[in-house]
Scaffold this motif. Sequence first.
Motif, PDB file in Angstrom:
ATOM      1  N   TYR A  59       0.840  -1.196   0.000  1.00  0.00           N
ATOM      2  CA  TYR A  59       0.000   0.000   0.000  1.00  0.00           C
ATOM      3  C   TYR A  59       0.873   1.244   0.000  1.00  0.00           C
ATOM      4  O   TYR A  59       0.644   2.181  -0.755  1.00  0.00           O
ATOM      5  CB  TYR A  59      -0.928   0.005   1.218  1.00  0.00           C
ATOM      6  N   LYS A  60       1.884   1.249   0.813  1.00  0.00           N
ATOM      7  CA  LYS A  60       2.779   2.410   0.921  1.00  0.00           C
ATOM      8  C   LYS A  60       3.465   2.678  -0.413  1.00  0.00           C
ATOM      9  O   LYS A  60       3.520   3.813  -0.868  1.00  0.00           O
ATOM     10  CB  LYS A  60       3.811   2.172   2.005  1.00  0.00           C
ATOM     11  N   SER A  62       2.484   1.802  -3.366  1.00  0.00           N
ATOM     12  CA  SER A  62       1.556   2.107  -4.445  1.00  0.00           C
ATOM     13  C   SER A  62       1.402   3.605  -4.629  1.00  0.00           C
ATOM     14  O   SER A  62       1.040   4.076  -5.705  1.00  0.00           O
ATOM     15  CB  SER A  62       0.189   1.469  -4.185  1.00  0.00           C
ATOM     16  N   LYS A  63       1.710   4.372  -3.595  1.00  0.00           N
ATOM     17  CA  LYS A  63       1.669   5.842  -3.704  1.00  0.00           C
ATOM     18  C   LYS A  63       2.709   6.355  -4.687  1.00  0.00           C
ATOM     19  O   LYS A  63       2.591   7.460  -5.190  1.00  0.00           O
ATOM     20  CB  LYS A  63       1.915   6.465  -2.331  1.00  0.00           C
ATOM     21  N   PHE A  64       3.752   5.565  -4.963  1.00  0.00           N
ATOM     22  CA  PHE A  64       4.808   5.964  -5.866  1.00  0.00           C
ATOM     23  C   PHE A  64       4.582   5.455  -7.282  1.00  0.00           C
ATOM     24  O   PHE A  64       5.459   5.532  -8.130  1.00  0.00           O
ATOM     25  CB  PHE A  64       6.165   5.465  -5.357  1.00  0.00           C
TER      26      PHE A  64
END
Length: 68
Positions: A59-60, A62-64
Motif C-alpha cells: 500500500y505504501k 503504491s503511492k509511488f
Amino acid sequence: MVNYKRHLAKTITWRIVGTLDTIILSGILTGSWVMGLTIGGVEIITKIILYFLHERAWYKFSKFGLDK
C-alpha cells in the motif's frame, strides 16, 4: 484513504486458508496429525504478522506508482 480493517480482514481470512493447507500437508508428510497441528499453530502467528506487513508495504509503495 487507507482501510486498516479491510487489510486486517484479508490477512486473517487468507491465513486461515494457508494454515489449513499447512496442517493438511504437514500431517500427510509427517504421518502425524499432532505434528501437523503443531506446525500449523506456530506458523499462523508468524504468517499473520508477515502478511500484514507485506500488505502495508505494498500500500505504501503504491503511492509511488509501483502498482501500475
